[in-house]
Design a protein around this motif. Structure first.
Motif, PDB file in Angstrom:
ATOM      1  N   ILE A  90      34.972  44.208  30.037  1.00 41.80           N
ATOM      2  CA  ILE A  90      33.986  43.131  30.244  1.00 41.80           C
ATOM      3  C   ILE A  90      34.545  42.106  31.239  1.00 41.80           C
ATOM      4  CG2 ILE A  90      32.699  41.272  29.126  1.00 41.80           C
ATOM      5  CD1 ILE A  90      32.716  43.014  26.560  1.00 41.80           C
ATOM      6  N   ALA A  91      35.837  41.818  31.111  1.00 44.02           N
ATOM      7  CA  ALA A  91      36.458  40.856  32.031  1.00 44.02           C
ATOM      8  C   ALA A  91      36.368  41.336  33.480  1.00 44.02           C
ATOM      9  CB  ALA A  91      37.922  40.631  31.638  1.00 44.02           C
TER      10      ALA A  91
ATOM     11  N   CYS B  24      41.147  37.562  28.725  1.00 44.51           N
ATOM     12  CA  CYS B  24      39.908  38.220  29.187  1.00 44.51           C
ATOM     13  C   CYS B  24      38.712  37.290  29.055  1.00 44.51           C
ATOM     14  CB  CYS B  24      39.661  39.509  28.413  1.00 44.51           C
ATOM     15  SG  CYS B  24      40.838  40.805  28.834  1.00 44.51           S
ATOM     16  N   ARG B  25      38.685  36.533  27.971  1.00 52.38           N
ATOM     17  CA  ARG B  25      37.533  35.637  27.765  1.00 52.38           C
ATOM     18  C   ARG B  25      37.434  34.571  28.856  1.00 52.38           C
ATOM     19  NH1 ARG B  25      38.372  36.510  22.191  1.00 52.38           N
ATOM     20  NH2 ARG B  25      39.855  34.786  22.108  1.00 52.38           N
ATOM     21  N   THR B  26      38.591  34.195  29.455  1.00 51.92           N
ATOM     22  CA  THR B  26      38.511  33.217  30.547  1.00 51.92           C
ATOM     23  C   THR B  26      37.738  33.804  31.730  1.00 51.92           C
ATOM     24  OG1 THR B  26      40.596  33.888  31.610  1.00 51.92           O
ATOM     25  CG2 THR B  26      40.749  32.194  29.898  1.00 51.92           C
ATOM     26  N   LEU B  27      37.704  35.115  31.837  1.00 54.90           N
ATOM     27  CA  LEU B  27      36.949  35.748  32.925  1.00 54.90           C
ATOM     28  C   LEU B  27      35.497  36.037  32.533  1.00 54.90           C
ATOM     29  CD1 LEU B  27      39.496  38.362  34.371  1.00 54.90           C
ATOM     30  CD2 LEU B  27      39.260  35.953  34.915  1.00 54.90           C
ATOM     31  N   HIS B  28      35.207  35.958  31.241  1.00 56.30           N
ATOM     32  CA  HIS B  28      33.848  36.268  30.771  1.00 56.30           C
ATOM     33  C   HIS B  28      32.854  35.156  31.059  1.00 56.30           C
ATOM     34  CE1 HIS B  28      35.215  39.080  27.222  1.00 56.30           C
ATOM     35  NE2 HIS B  28      35.578  39.522  28.391  1.00 56.30           N
TER      36      HIS B  28
ATOM     37  N   PRO C 268      39.851  51.166  40.709  1.00 54.11           N
ATOM     38  CA  PRO C 268      40.078  50.333  39.523  1.00 54.11           C
ATOM     39  C   PRO C 268      38.825  49.606  39.039  1.00 54.11           C
ATOM     40  CG  PRO C 268      41.928  50.103  41.018  1.00 54.11           C
ATOM     41  CD  PRO C 268      40.928  50.983  41.718  1.00 54.11           C
ATOM     42  N   ARG C 269      38.028  49.047  39.971  1.00 58.41           N
ATOM     43  CA  ARG C 269      36.856  48.304  39.517  1.00 58.41           C
ATOM     44  C   ARG C 269      35.887  49.206  38.753  1.00 58.41           C
ATOM     45  NH1 ARG C 269      34.441  43.564  40.518  1.00 58.41           N
ATOM     46  NH2 ARG C 269      35.659  43.101  42.380  1.00 58.41           N
ATOM     47  N   ASP C 270      35.618  50.395  39.279  1.00 56.08           N
ATOM     48  CA  ASP C 270      34.673  51.296  38.606  1.00 56.08           C
ATOM     49  C   ASP C 270      35.231  51.739  37.261  1.00 56.08           C
ATOM     50  OD1 ASP C 270      32.933  51.172  40.782  1.00 56.08           O
ATOM     51  OD2 ASP C 270      33.986  52.803  41.808  1.00 56.08           O
ATOM     52  N   PHE C 271      36.527  52.075  37.267  1.00 53.81           N
ATOM     53  CA  PHE C 271      37.146  52.514  36.021  1.00 53.81           C
ATOM     54  C   PHE C 271      37.078  51.425  34.944  1.00 53.81           C
ATOM     55  CE2 PHE C 271      40.541  53.036  33.037  1.00 53.81           C
ATOM     56  CZ  PHE C 271      40.331  54.344  32.632  1.00 53.81           C
ATOM     57  N   LEU C 272      37.448  50.206  35.324  1.00 49.78           N
ATOM     58  CA  LEU C 272      37.453  49.098  34.365  1.00 49.78           C
ATOM     59  C   LEU C 272      36.028  48.744  33.940  1.00 49.78           C
ATOM     60  CD1 LEU C 272      40.197  46.883  36.078  1.00 49.78           C
ATOM     61  CD2 LEU C 272      40.440  48.107  33.905  1.00 49.78           C
ATOM     62  N   ASN C 273      35.073  48.759  34.882  1.00 47.91           N
ATOM     63  CA  ASN C 273      33.678  48.493  34.519  1.00 47.91           C
ATOM     64  C   ASN C 273      33.178  49.483  33.457  1.00 47.91           C
ATOM     65  OD1 ASN C 273      33.554  46.376  36.342  1.00 47.91           O
ATOM     66  ND2 ASN C 273      32.207  47.400  37.789  1.00 47.91           N
ATOM     67  N   GLY C 274      33.594  50.725  33.562  1.00 46.48           N
ATOM     68  CA  GLY C 274      33.190  51.734  32.574  1.00 46.48           C
ATOM     69  C   GLY C 274      33.591  51.323  31.163  1.00 46.48           C
ATOM     70  N   LEU C 275      34.778  50.725  31.036  1.00 44.49           N
ATOM     71  CA  LEU C 275      35.272  50.310  29.715  1.00 44.49           C
ATOM     72  C   LEU C 275      34.349  49.269  29.081  1.00 44.49           C
ATOM     73  CD1 LEU C 275      39.073  49.967  30.577  1.00 44.49           C
ATOM     74  CD2 LEU C 275      37.937  51.926  29.498  1.00 44.49           C
ATOM     75  N   ALA C 276      33.694  48.450  29.916  1.00 45.18           N
ATOM     76  CA  ALA C 276      32.765  47.440  29.402  1.00 45.18           C
ATOM     77  C   ALA C 276      31.605  48.109  28.663  1.00 45.18           C
ATOM     78  CB  ALA C 276      32.237  46.570  30.537  1.00 45.18           C
ATOM     79  N   PHE C 277      31.271  49.330  29.067  1.00 42.33           N
ATOM     80  CA  PHE C 277      30.201  50.086  28.405  1.00 42.33           C
ATOM     81  C   PHE C 277      30.788  51.111  27.435  1.00 42.33           C
ATOM     82  CE2 PHE C 277      28.557  48.408  32.364  1.00 42.33           C
ATOM     83  CZ  PHE C 277      27.394  47.772  31.920  1.00 42.33           C
TER      84      PHE C 277
END
Ligand code: H2B
Ligand code: FE
Length: 299
Positions: free
Chosen positions: A186-187, A281-285, A129-138
């Motif tokens: 991004i979150a 999400c912005r609370t995590l940014h 999940p972390r890698d998959f979600l990180n990809g979405l940030a890019f």
């Protein structure tokens, strides 16, 4: 466990695969089929050796694989006009999907990039999940390229090319939706394990199984609903419970195996739901370093 914040897509690991990869488990429909297993190995190796910036290798899908695609497409196309959300229906024609041909990742990626700046990167199987979600940030959607087993065209226990291309890709051509998915990505960059798990559930109950109120009815926008004839019919039959989504509240456990969803989280409107999700999400940014903000296009 420590984690590193990726500064670029190159730093997002697409090599660690969960679940089946090419070693199918006993309850996988292709477990007893050595030809299928070898096919999986070959396609997965293409994903493993793919480098960012190179064209995504084209797959010469076999007649058997095209038949699976045709079966699913033919059935789904009948349900979309009535049961898919308006964003999906608007984006769907941009890709020229045909029942007679499995689309190539490279071609769909080009359309996506023009529409929303999203791109597709091939991957060998289910990513962490972390890698998959990180990809979405890019603005990158990691997609499998292999086909589910032909013995059960309506079922796959893992993401496959049908689920990714029909379920996920059209929605990512919608600017507001793409922006939302980008924010979820991004979150995830600075999220700890607990937050990643919560984001995974948020993703699951929206991007995978979300539904939205529209014109007095309920329509599908989640990829797991849009890419499954049975799930879409089940949703449309209205027998599952509909619950408003509160993104900050604890969410129920996810299940890959218990058949169709017995409960869907519903957004009152796409705009309002997206606004709540983005605010969460912005609370995590907040703790994102400036260079990462630049890298993901926030600054
Ligand atoms: N990996 C791949 N290859 N495709 C997906 O759609 C996917 C994934 N979804 N890893 C992720 C996990 C999602 O279900 C959440 C974030 O766990
Ligand atoms: Fe999915």
């Amino acid at each position: 466990r420590p984690f590193r914040i990726p500064r670029s897509l190159e730093e997002v690991d697409n090599g660690q695969i969960l679940g089946f990869s090419a070693d199918l488990s006993e309850d996988h429909p292709g477990f007893h089929d050595p030809v299928y297993k070898q096919r999986r190995v070959d396609i997965c190796n293409l994903a493993r050796t793919h480098r960012i910036g190179q064209p995504i290798p084209r797959i010469d899908y076999s007649p058997e694989e095209v038949d699976v695609w045709r079966t699913v497409m033919t059935e789904l196309q009948q349900l979309f006009p009535q049961h898919a959300c308006k964003e999906f229906l608007r984006c769907w024609p941009m890709f020229g999907f045909s029942p007679d041909e499995v689309p190539q990742l490279e071609d769909l990626s080009a359309v996506l990039t023009r529409a929303t700046g999203f791109q597709i990167r091939p991957v060998a199987g289910l990513l962490r999940p972390r890698d998959f979600l990180n990809g979405l940030a890019f603005r990158t959607f990691h997609s499998t390229q292999y086909m589910r087993h032909h013995s059960s065209p309506r079922y796959t226990p893992e993401p496959d090319v049908v689920h990714e291309l029909i379920g996920h890709v059209p929605m990512l051509a919608d600017p507001a939706y793409a922006d939302l998915v980008h924010q979820i990505g991004i979150a995830s960059l600075t999220a700890d394990e607990k937050q990643i798990w919560h984001l995974t559930k948020v993703y699951w109950y929206t991007v995978e199984f979300g539904v939205v109120r529209e014109g007095g009815g309920v329509k599908a926008f989640g990829a797991g609903v849009l890419s499954s004839f049975g799930e879409l019919q089940h949703m449309a039959a209205g027998r599952a419970e509909l619950v408003p989504l509160d993104v900050a509240a604890p969410l129920p456990r996810m299940s890959y195996k218990d058949g169709y969803q017995q409960r869907y989280f519903v957004l009152d409107s796409f705009e309002e739901g997206a606004a709540h999700l983005k605010a969460y999400c912005r609370t995590l940014h907040q703790h994102l370093p400036d260079d990462v903000r630049v890298a993901v296009g926030l600054l």
